[in-house]
Design a protein around this motif. Structure first.
Motif, short mmCIF file in Angstrom:
data_model
loop_
_atom_site.label_atom_id
_atom_site.label_comp_id
_atom_site.label_asym_id
_atom_site.label_seq_id
_atom_site.Cartn_x
_atom_site.Cartn_y
_atom_site.Cartn_z
N MET A 80 1.04 9.87 -0.77
CA MET A 80 0.09 10.90 -0.38
C MET A 80 -1.04 10.32 0.47
O MET A 80 -1.44 10.91 1.47
CB MET A 80 -0.48 11.59 -1.63
CG MET A 80 0.38 12.74 -2.15
SD MET A 80 2.06 12.26 -2.64
CE MET A 80 1.72 11.28 -4.11
N TRP A 81 -1.58 9.16 0.09
CA TRP A 81 -2.62 8.55 0.92
C TRP A 81 -2.09 8.30 2.33
O TRP A 81 -2.83 8.45 3.31
CB TRP A 81 -3.09 7.23 0.31
CG TRP A 81 -3.69 7.32 -1.07
CD1 TRP A 81 -3.35 6.57 -2.15
CD2 TRP A 81 -4.72 8.22 -1.52
NE1 TRP A 81 -4.11 6.94 -3.24
CE2 TRP A 81 -4.97 7.94 -2.88
CE3 TRP A 81 -5.47 9.21 -0.90
CZ2 TRP A 81 -5.92 8.63 -3.63
CZ3 TRP A 81 -6.41 9.90 -1.65
CH2 TRP A 81 -6.63 9.61 -2.99
N ASN A 82 -0.84 7.90 2.44
CA ASN A 82 -0.21 7.70 3.75
C ASN A 82 0.69 8.90 4.08
O ASN A 82 1.88 8.76 4.37
CB ASN A 82 0.62 6.40 3.74
CG ASN A 82 -0.25 5.17 3.64
OD1 ASN A 82 -0.71 4.63 4.64
ND2 ASN A 82 -0.48 4.71 2.41
N TRP A 83 0.09 10.07 4.05
CA TRP A 83 0.87 11.30 4.22
C TRP A 83 1.48 11.42 5.62
O TRP A 83 2.39 12.21 5.83
CB TRP A 83 0.01 12.53 3.91
CG TRP A 83 -1.32 12.58 4.60
CD1 TRP A 83 -2.51 12.16 4.10
CD2 TRP A 83 -1.60 13.09 5.92
NE1 TRP A 83 -3.52 12.37 5.02
CE2 TRP A 83 -2.99 12.94 6.14
CE3 TRP A 83 -0.81 13.66 6.92
CZ2 TRP A 83 -3.61 13.33 7.33
CZ3 TRP A 83 -1.43 14.06 8.10
CH2 TRP A 83 -2.80 13.90 8.29
N ASN A 84 0.97 10.65 6.56
CA ASN A 84 1.51 10.75 7.93
C ASN A 84 2.19 9.46 8.37
O ASN A 84 2.26 9.17 9.54
CB ASN A 84 0.41 11.16 8.91
CG ASN A 84 -0.85 10.32 8.74
OD1 ASN A 84 -0.88 9.34 8.01
ND2 ASN A 84 -1.91 10.72 9.43
N GLY A 85 2.75 8.73 7.41
CA GLY A 85 3.46 7.50 7.75
C GLY A 85 4.93 7.53 7.36
O GLY A 85 5.54 6.48 7.16
N LEU A 86 5.50 8.72 7.29
CA LEU A 86 6.89 8.87 6.83
C LEU A 86 7.82 8.81 8.04
O LEU A 86 8.17 9.83 8.63
CB LEU A 86 7.04 10.20 6.07
CG LEU A 86 8.13 10.31 5.03
CD1 LEU A 86 7.94 11.56 4.17
CD2 LEU A 86 9.52 10.31 5.63
N TYR A 87 8.22 7.61 8.41
CA TYR A 87 9.00 7.44 9.63
C TYR A 87 9.99 6.29 9.50
O TYR A 87 9.91 5.46 8.60
CB TYR A 87 8.07 7.19 10.83
CG TYR A 87 7.30 5.89 10.77
CD1 TYR A 87 7.84 4.70 11.26
CD2 TYR A 87 6.01 5.84 10.23
CE1 TYR A 87 7.13 3.50 11.21
CE2 TYR A 87 5.30 4.67 10.18
CZ TYR A 87 5.87 3.50 10.67
OH TYR A 87 5.16 2.33 10.61
N GLN A 88 10.92 6.27 10.45
CA GLN A 88 11.84 5.15 10.61
C GLN A 88 11.86 4.75 12.08
O GLN A 88 11.85 5.62 12.97
CB GLN A 88 13.26 5.52 10.17
CG GLN A 88 13.42 5.65 8.67
CD GLN A 88 14.83 5.26 8.24
OE1 GLN A 88 15.41 4.32 8.76
NE2 GLN A 88 15.36 6.00 7.29
N ASN A 89 11.92 3.46 12.32
CA ASN A 89 12.02 2.94 13.68
C ASN A 89 13.48 2.66 14.05
O ASN A 89 14.34 2.44 13.19
CB ASN A 89 11.23 1.65 13.82
CG ASN A 89 9.73 1.86 13.75
OD1 ASN A 89 9.22 2.89 14.19
ND2 ASN A 89 9.01 0.91 13.18
#
Length: 221
Positions: A80-89
Motif C-alpha cells: 500500500m505504501w508503494n501503491w504505484n510501484g506494481l510493475y515488471q520490466n
C-alpha cells in the motif's frame, strides 16, 4: 565529577549518523511512492486501501469494515505504501507470459511477491461506475505511455471467489501513446455490464520497457 553540559563533537556526529541511517531506511518507501503511477479512479485495490487506511492502518476495526484491505495490510504494508510501484520490466509485450492467470492483480507476483495479497478473491470495496466511464491515471514522474490496455471481467467471473485470469477478461479499449504528463483521463465506452466486475488495466510506460498492472473493483450501476 560533574558531567560536561556540552556534548562532544564525536557524540554529535554519532547521533547525526544514526538519524541519517534511520532516514535512509525510510527513503525507499517514500521514493517508491513518488516514482511511478497508478489508476486512482476507479481506485486500484492497493491504492484504495492506502487512501482509506493509510493514516490509520493499525486500526483493528478495518478487519470488520474493510476485510480485504485488512488482509492486505497484514500481509505486506509496503504493497500500500508503494501503491504505484506494481510493475515488471522487460516484458517485451508478452504480458500473458510475464503475468500468469491467477496473478494478474499482483502483476505476476511483482517485486518478489510484495503485492500477492491483491490476488486474493473477496469482497473488495467497489467504485460505482456507468457503462461509459473515465479512468483517471496519475503518474508524478510523468513517464508517458506507449499505450493503455483496458479490460472488463466477464459476467461469468466472480471476483469474490475466483482469482482473476486472462480467460476472464474482455478487452474494451487500447489507446495510443501519451506524452509525458502527471494526469491522464481515459474515456471508456462499454455496454451490457451490470453489477460487480474488475477493470484490469495495463500501462506500458514510455521511458523503458516497464509495464504496470492494475485491478480496480467496480460496480456497474
Amino acid at each position: 565529577m560533574q558531567a560536561s553540559a556540552h556534548a562532544s563533537p564525536r557524540r554529535v556526529l554519532t547521533v547525526l549518523a544514526a538519524l541519517a541511517g534511520a532516514l535512509a531506511c525510510m527513503l525507499p518507501l517514500a521514493n517508491g511512492a513518488l516514482a511511478h503511477g497508478s489508476i486512482v479512479d476507479p481506485a486500484t485495490r492497493n491504492y484504495g486501501c492506502y487512501e482509506r487506511w493509510g493514516d490509520d492502518h493499525l486500526n483493528e476495526a478495518m478487519a470488520q469494515e474493510d476485510p480485504m484491505c485488512w488482509q492486505a495490510w497484514q500481509d505486506n504494508p509496503n504493497a500500500m505504501w508503494n501503491w504505484n510501484g506494481l510493475y515488471q520490466n522487460n516484458v517485451n509485450g508478452n504480458h500473458q507470459a510475464a503475468v500468469p492467470s491467477g496473478t494478474l492483480c499482483s502483476g505476476g507476483n511483482a517485486e518478489n511477491g510484495r503485492y500477492s495479497s491483491m490476488d486474493t478473491p473477496g469482497e473488495w470495496k467497489t467504485t460505482n461506475i456507468s457503462n461509459n466511464f473515465t479512468l483517471q491515471f496519475y503518474d508524478q514522474a510523468s513517464h508517458g505511455a506507449d499505450y493503455f490496455r483496458i479490460y472488463v471481467s466477464k459476467d461469468s467471473y466472480d471476483p469474490t471467489s475466483q482469482r482473476l485470469g486472462w480467460e476472464h477478461l474482455d478487452l474494451v479499449k487500447e489507446t495510443g501513446s501519451y506524452a509525458p504528463t502527471e494526469n491522464i483521463d481515459i474515456p471508456v465506452n462499454t455496454s451490457g455490464y451490470s453489477g460487480r466486475h474488475v477493470v484490469f488495466t495495463i500501462w506500458k510506460a514510455s521511458h523503458m520497457d516497464q509495464n504496470y498492472y492494475f485491478c480496480s473493483d467496480v460496480n456497474f450501476s
